[in-house]
Design a protein around this motif. Structure first.
Motif, PDB file in Angstrom:
ATOM      1  N   GLY A 382     -27.924   3.960 -27.088  1.00  0.00           N
ATOM      2  CA  GLY A 382     -29.151   3.420 -26.549  1.00  0.00           C
ATOM      3  C   GLY A 382     -30.494   4.362 -26.828  1.00  0.00           C
ATOM      4  N   ALA A 383     -30.075   5.603 -26.776  1.00  0.00           N
ATOM      5  CA  ALA A 383     -31.189   6.617 -26.802  1.00  0.00           C
ATOM      6  C   ALA A 383     -31.018   7.020 -28.257  1.00  0.00           C
ATOM      7  CB  ALA A 383     -30.856   7.877 -26.015  1.00  0.00           C
ATOM      8  N   HIS A 384     -30.187   6.630 -29.291  1.00  0.00           N
ATOM      9  CA  HIS A 384     -30.215   6.978 -30.814  1.00  0.00           C
ATOM     10  C   HIS A 384     -29.910   8.556 -30.805  1.00  0.00           C
ATOM     11  CE1 HIS A 384     -32.090   3.018 -31.433  1.00  0.00           C
ATOM     12  NE2 HIS A 384     -33.207   3.495 -30.445  1.00  0.00           N
ATOM     13  N   ARG A 385     -28.653   8.845 -30.099  1.00  0.00           N
ATOM     14  CA  ARG A 385     -28.338  10.179 -30.131  1.00  0.00           C
ATOM     15  C   ARG A 385     -26.729  10.060 -30.385  1.00  0.00           C
ATOM     16  NH1 ARG A 385     -32.256  13.619 -28.030  1.00  0.00           N
ATOM     17  NH2 ARG A 385     -34.179  12.986 -28.687  1.00  0.00           N
ATOM     18  N   ASP A 386     -25.952   9.050 -30.458  1.00  0.00           N
ATOM     19  CA  ASP A 386     -24.563   8.865 -30.593  1.00  0.00           C
ATOM     20  C   ASP A 386     -23.960   9.801 -31.636  1.00  0.00           C
ATOM     21  OD1 ASP A 386     -26.038   6.790 -31.690  1.00  0.00           O
ATOM     22  OD2 ASP A 386     -24.203   5.787 -32.310  1.00  0.00           O
ATOM     23  N   ARG A 387     -24.758  10.196 -32.519  1.00  0.00           N
ATOM     24  CA  ARG A 387     -24.304  10.935 -33.711  1.00  0.00           C
ATOM     25  C   ARG A 387     -23.871  12.368 -33.199  1.00  0.00           C
ATOM     26  NH1 ARG A 387     -29.896  11.045 -33.664  1.00  0.00           N
ATOM     27  NH2 ARG A 387     -30.853  12.869 -33.677  1.00  0.00           N
ATOM     28  N   ASN A 388     -24.400  12.728 -31.669  1.00  0.00           N
ATOM     29  CA  ASN A 388     -24.094  14.067 -31.222  1.00  0.00           C
ATOM     30  C   ASN A 388     -22.731  13.663 -30.446  1.00  0.00           C
ATOM     31  OD1 ASN A 388     -26.205  15.409 -32.455  1.00  0.00           O
ATOM     32  ND2 ASN A 388     -27.628  14.585 -30.710  1.00  0.00           N
ATOM     33  N   LEU A 389     -22.012  12.802 -30.379  1.00  0.00           N
ATOM     34  CA  LEU A 389     -20.995  12.502 -29.563  1.00  0.00           C
ATOM     35  C   LEU A 389     -19.531  12.233 -30.256  1.00  0.00           C
ATOM     36  CD1 LEU A 389     -19.836  11.779 -26.649  1.00  0.00           C
ATOM     37  CD2 LEU A 389     -20.619   9.300 -26.873  1.00  0.00           C
ATOM     38  N   VAL A 390     -18.874  12.781 -29.834  1.00  0.00           N
ATOM     39  CA  VAL A 390     -17.067  12.325 -30.306  1.00  0.00           C
ATOM     40  C   VAL A 390     -16.443  12.214 -28.993  1.00  0.00           C
ATOM     41  CG1 VAL A 390     -15.115  12.995 -31.507  1.00  0.00           C
ATOM     42  CG2 VAL A 390     -17.208  13.602 -32.588  1.00  0.00           C
ATOM     43  N   GLN A 391     -15.753  11.189 -29.157  1.00  0.00           N
ATOM     44  CA  GLN A 391     -15.007  10.581 -27.867  1.00  0.00           C
ATOM     45  C   GLN A 391     -13.487  10.908 -28.245  1.00  0.00           C
ATOM     46  OE1 GLN A 391     -17.254   6.957 -26.851  1.00  0.00           O
ATOM     47  NE2 GLN A 391     -17.447   8.194 -24.741  1.00  0.00           N
ATOM     48  N   THR A 392     -12.635  11.256 -27.576  1.00  0.00           N
ATOM     49  CA  THR A 392     -10.894  11.140 -27.651  1.00  0.00           C
ATOM     50  C   THR A 392     -10.433  10.816 -26.257  1.00  0.00           C
ATOM     51  OG1 THR A 392     -10.704  13.485 -26.860  1.00  0.00           O
ATOM     52  CG2 THR A 392     -11.336  12.929 -29.147  1.00  0.00           C
ATOM     53  N   PHE A 393      -9.206   9.988 -26.540  1.00  0.00           N
ATOM     54  CA  PHE A 393      -8.617   9.469 -25.350  1.00  0.00           C
ATOM     55  C   PHE A 393      -7.053   9.721 -25.460  1.00  0.00           C
ATOM     56  CE2 PHE A 393     -12.284   7.097 -26.565  1.00  0.00           C
ATOM     57  CZ  PHE A 393     -12.910   6.816 -25.387  1.00  0.00           C
ATOM     58  N   THR A 394      -6.550   9.902 -24.482  1.00  0.00           N
ATOM     59  CA  THR A 394      -4.963  10.325 -24.660  1.00  0.00           C
ATOM     60  C   THR A 394      -3.937   9.100 -23.536  1.00  0.00           C
ATOM     61  OG1 THR A 394      -4.955  11.723 -22.567  1.00  0.00           O
ATOM     62  CG2 THR A 394      -5.494  12.574 -24.701  1.00  0.00           C
ATOM     63  N   ASP A 395      -2.902   9.038 -24.091  1.00  0.00           N
ATOM     64  CA  ASP A 395      -1.932   8.023 -23.037  1.00  0.00           C
ATOM     65  C   ASP A 395      -1.493   8.993 -21.887  1.00  0.00           C
ATOM     66  OD1 ASP A 395      -0.662   5.964 -22.460  1.00  0.00           O
ATOM     67  OD2 ASP A 395       0.942   6.374 -23.867  1.00  0.00           O
ATOM     68  N   GLU A 396      -2.649   9.249 -20.892  1.00  0.00           N
ATOM     69  CA  GLU A 396      -2.088   9.869 -19.558  1.00  0.00           C
ATOM     70  C   GLU A 396      -2.675   8.892 -18.756  1.00  0.00           C
ATOM     71  OE1 GLU A 396      -2.287  14.345 -20.303  1.00  0.00           O
ATOM     72  OE2 GLU A 396      -3.744  13.718 -21.479  1.00  0.00           O
ATOM     73  N   HIS A 397      -2.311   9.010 -17.327  1.00  0.00           N
ATOM     74  CA  HIS A 397      -2.673   8.277 -16.257  1.00  0.00           C
ATOM     75  C   HIS A 397      -2.801   9.120 -14.983  1.00  0.00           C
ATOM     76  CE1 HIS A 397      -0.643   4.943 -18.470  1.00  0.00           C
ATOM     77  NE2 HIS A 397       0.071   5.857 -18.795  1.00  0.00           N
ATOM     78  N   GLU A 398      -3.536  10.433 -15.255  1.00  0.00           N
ATOM     79  CA  GLU A 398      -3.930  10.974 -14.331  1.00  0.00           C
ATOM     80  C   GLU A 398      -5.449  11.471 -14.398  1.00  0.00           C
ATOM     81  OE1 GLU A 398      -2.043  11.994 -11.699  1.00  0.00           O
ATOM     82  OE2 GLU A 398      -0.388  10.890 -12.672  1.00  0.00           O
ATOM     83  N   HIS A 399      -6.085  11.911 -13.288  1.00  0.00           N
ATOM     84  CA  HIS A 399      -7.462  12.119 -13.005  1.00  0.00           C
ATOM     85  C   HIS A 399      -7.854  13.697 -13.033  1.00  0.00           C
ATOM     86  CE1 HIS A 399     -11.738  11.826 -12.298  1.00  0.00           C
ATOM     87  NE2 HIS A 399     -11.558  12.646 -11.311  1.00  0.00           N
ATOM     88  N   SER A 400      -6.891  14.353 -12.272  1.00  0.00           N
ATOM     89  CA  SER A 400      -7.368  15.506 -11.935  1.00  0.00           C
ATOM     90  C   SER A 400      -6.964  16.712 -12.705  1.00  0.00           C
ATOM     91  CB  SER A 400      -6.785  15.980 -10.414  1.00  0.00           C
ATOM     92  OG  SER A 400      -7.356  15.234  -9.776  1.00  0.00           O
ATOM     93  N   GLY A 401      -6.026  16.323 -13.664  1.00  0.00           N
ATOM     94  CA  GLY A 401      -5.543  17.156 -14.782  1.00  0.00           C
ATOM     95  C   GLY A 401      -4.915  16.647 -15.646  1.00  0.00           C
ATOM     96  N   LEU A 402      -5.328  17.102 -17.257  1.00  0.00           N
ATOM     97  CA  LEU A 402      -4.646  16.797 -18.384  1.00  0.00           C
ATOM     98  C   LEU A 402      -3.902  17.717 -18.934  1.00  0.00           C
ATOM     99  CD1 LEU A 402      -7.947  14.878 -19.696  1.00  0.00           C
ATOM    100  CD2 LEU A 402      -5.846  13.855 -18.682  1.00  0.00           C
ATOM    101  N   SER A 403      -3.362  17.446 -20.049  1.00  0.00           N
ATOM    102  CA  SER A 403      -2.342  18.364 -20.940  1.00  0.00           C
ATOM    103  C   SER A 403      -3.144  19.658 -21.165  1.00  0.00           C
ATOM    104  CB  SER A 403      -1.699  17.719 -21.996  1.00  0.00           C
ATOM    105  OG  SER A 403      -1.276  18.718 -22.852  1.00  0.00           O
ATOM    106  N   THR A 404      -2.451  20.635 -20.800  1.00  0.00           N
ATOM    107  CA  THR A 404      -3.137  22.048 -21.168  1.00  0.00           C
ATOM    108  C   THR A 404      -3.276  22.370 -22.644  1.00  0.00           C
ATOM    109  OG1 THR A 404      -2.078  23.133 -19.366  1.00  0.00           O
ATOM    110  CG2 THR A 404      -2.757  24.603 -20.945  1.00  0.00           C
ATOM    111  N   SER A 405      -2.294  21.778 -23.394  1.00  0.00           N
ATOM    112  CA  SER A 405      -2.327  21.605 -24.938  1.00  0.00           C
ATOM    113  C   SER A 405      -3.746  21.070 -25.233  1.00  0.00           C
ATOM    114  CB  SER A 405      -1.161  21.069 -25.588  1.00  0.00           C
ATOM    115  OG  SER A 405      -0.116  21.629 -25.127  1.00  0.00           O
ATOM    116  N   GLU A 406      -4.055  19.827 -24.695  1.00  0.00           N
ATOM    117  CA  GLU A 406      -5.286  19.029 -24.994  1.00  0.00           C
ATOM    118  C   GLU A 406      -6.540  19.856 -24.669  1.00  0.00           C
ATOM    119  OE1 GLU A 406      -2.731  15.078 -24.514  1.00  0.00           O
ATOM    120  OE2 GLU A 406      -4.435  15.723 -22.978  1.00  0.00           O
ATOM    121  N   TYR A 407      -6.358  20.769 -23.469  1.00  0.00           N
ATOM    122  CA  TYR A 407      -7.693  21.420 -23.235  1.00  0.00           C
ATOM    123  C   TYR A 407      -7.861  22.397 -24.206  1.00  0.00           C
ATOM    124  CZ  TYR A 407      -7.904  19.192 -18.480  1.00  0.00           C
ATOM    125  OH  TYR A 407      -8.052  18.335 -17.328  1.00  0.00           O
ATOM    126  N   ALA A 408      -6.996  23.186 -24.580  1.00  0.00           N
ATOM    127  CA  ALA A 408      -7.119  24.333 -25.547  1.00  0.00           C
ATOM    128  C   ALA A 408      -7.561  23.645 -26.983  1.00  0.00           C
ATOM    129  CB  ALA A 408      -5.567  24.911 -25.615  1.00  0.00           C
TER     130      ALA A 408
END
Length: 489
Positions: A382-408
């Motif tokens: 909506g702000a015409h700034r989505d060129r600055n965004l990349v979104q990734t998603f994982t098949d995980e089911h937790e909120h407080s912590g994700l895979s350490t490999s994925e953070y790195a």
């Protein structure tokens, strides 16, 4: 492109430098209280805020030098610099919000232990505990920027500086990007993980719905014989109810903590109806209810002067055993426009993003639903700034912590994007994770083709609440001129 300037070489275990230009300044955050926090520079630092050497978490023993301190606003912080520093800094924004009155000296230290993977990967790390507990997104963003300035003064300006925020910290980091990420930004990129990216004015609507639906079925918060209060307050200001007391009432009504065979028929029906209507997972029902009680009280009573920023007018609830009775009997209320404005100004995102932003979100996140990413995607579009965004998603089911490999992998992908200017794709990021998993062995669970449905597909929209961003940059600018707008730090 790297906009940062490398100022000095640091030794393998840098020592804090003393003195410097920031201590000579006398900037003031009083404008924040009068509604200009977004435009005001972060507070300068005083002599007594110099970092002091401290023990590192056990996982970093022998690998890094750690420091702790407290800035002039009262925010405790922790810093870690690896022995083999790559001259890059990750500034961390923590989630919550915690509800204590003051800054928690243990919070930033615990966050360093939790995300020490950044230090393992060669990045210096700095995290603030914020100057107080309770809600205040702009306040937290300013404290985050204060810490970046402190680090720069004490250790030299890094070659590159990245923001990281998880949960509500994702909202804080995203707000920091918008407040301080303009021309000549000190930040080169941001990593937002499992972020609450719908902002305050819409990001808690499912908890508003939980609050009223719970009371319709359970009628014990408050009980009929207790002092009554409107549910948008979360809890009356003088209540002495504790988290344990809340759990007891939830168990009394739904038997949620008991094996299904031990629940009464009424408890099971209450539980089934609450979950079906609100879409909240059973395993996080208590934590969502806690937020809708205690954090709502903080927002309404302490931050907004007992004004109501929430509404459920026009919402039709469905999925229960008797929707007609539910909609006829559930409590309804309409927001105070000024209170809604102040919460929006404090926490909503305009999409005004000028630096690379990478997000990582568990598809099955039971706390910050993955549809928050759709809200953020639509806000930037909506702000015409989505060129600055990349979104990734994982098949995980937790909120407080994700895979350490994925953070790195994520911080490396963001750094590569900034260094080279080549925007990665979800597929290329997924492919690069294997080399980090060979080190950490926690898994690479990416789903490169996944795209979340709209926010309104998961959270019942309020009238007029389907267009994004929830607050435009023009609206933010207009509101910033209103005396006393927002939430005071």
């Amino acid at each position: 492109m790297n906009r940062s300037r490398h100022v000095s070489r640091a030794p393998r275990s840098p020592r804090p430098r003393r003195g410097g230009r920031w201590r000579a300044l006398s900037l003031c955050l009083a404008a924040a209280v009068t509604g200009a926090l977004a435009q005001a520079p972060a507070t300068a630092l005083a002599e007594d805020s110099a970092p002091a050497p401290a023990g590192c978490p056990s996982g970093l023993a022998g690998k890094a030098t750690c420091y702790t301190g407290r800035d002039t606003n009262g925010a405790y912080y922790t810093i870690a610099i690896p022995e083999h520093w790559n001259k890059k800094l990750v500034v961390h924004a923590h989630g919550g919000p915690d509800l204590g009155d003051g800054s928690d000296p243990e919070r930033s230290t615990g966050d360093l232990e939790r995300w020490q993977v950044m230090v393992d990967q060669g990045y210096a790390w700095a995290g603030s505990s914020y100057r107080r507990g309770g809600y205040g997104t702009r306040m937290a963003a300013t404290d985050t920027e204060n810490l970046r300035r402190l680090f720069t003064e004490e250790f030299g300006r890094p070659q590159r500086t990245y923001l990281h925020g998880q949960s509500w910290g994702g909202n804080v980091a995203a707000k920091t990007v918008e407040m301080y990420g303009g021309a000549n930004s000190p930040y080169d990129g941001a990593l937002l993980t499992n972020g609450v990216l719908g902002g305050g004015s819409r990001g808690y609507d499912y908890r508003v719905d939980l609050r009223v639906v719970y009371q319709y079925y359970c009628d014990n918060l408050p009980r009929p014989g207790e002092p009554q209060y409107p549910l948008w307050q979360g809890l009356r200001p003088t209540s002495t109810l504790t988290a344990a007391g809340l759990r007891a009432r939830l168990e009394e009504c739904t038997g949620y903590a008991s094996p299904p065979a031990e629940r009464t028929a009424l408890q099971q029906r209450n539980l089934d109806d609450i979950l079906a209507v609100t879409g909240i997972p059973e395993r996080t029902l208590e934590s969502h209810l806690r937020f809708s009680v205690f954090t709502f009280r903080d927002i309404v009573h302490k931050r907004l002067g007992d004004r109501n920023p929430f509404t459920n007018t026009g919402v039709r609830y469905s999925g229960s055993h008797d929707d007609e009775a539910l909609n006829a009997g559930v409590e309804r209320f309409t927001a105070d426009p000024a209170a809604a404005r102040d919460l929006s100004y404090d926490s909503d995102l305009t999409g005004k993003v000028k630096i690379p932003v990478l997000t990582l979100h568990a598809i099955g996140d039971p706390t910050a639903f993955v549809e928050h990413e759709a809200a953020y995607r639509d806000a930037l579009a909506g702000a015409h700034r989505d060129r600055n965004l990349v979104q990734t998603f994982t098949d995980e089911h937790e909120h407080s912590g994700l895979s350490t490999s994925e953070y790195a992998n994520s911080i490396a992908a963001l750094d590569g994007w900034v260094r080279t200017g080549d925007k990665p794709t979800p597929r290329s990021i997924a492919a690069s994770c294997a080399r980090f998993d060979r080190v950490y062995g926690t898994g690479c669970l990416y789903e490169p083709e996944y795209r979340p449905s709209s926010y309104s597909s998961r959270v019942l929209p309020r009238p007029g609440g389907t267009s994004w961003p929830a607050m435009t940059a023009a609206q933010e600018k207009s509101w910033s001129r209103v005396d006393g707008v927002g939430i005071a730090p």
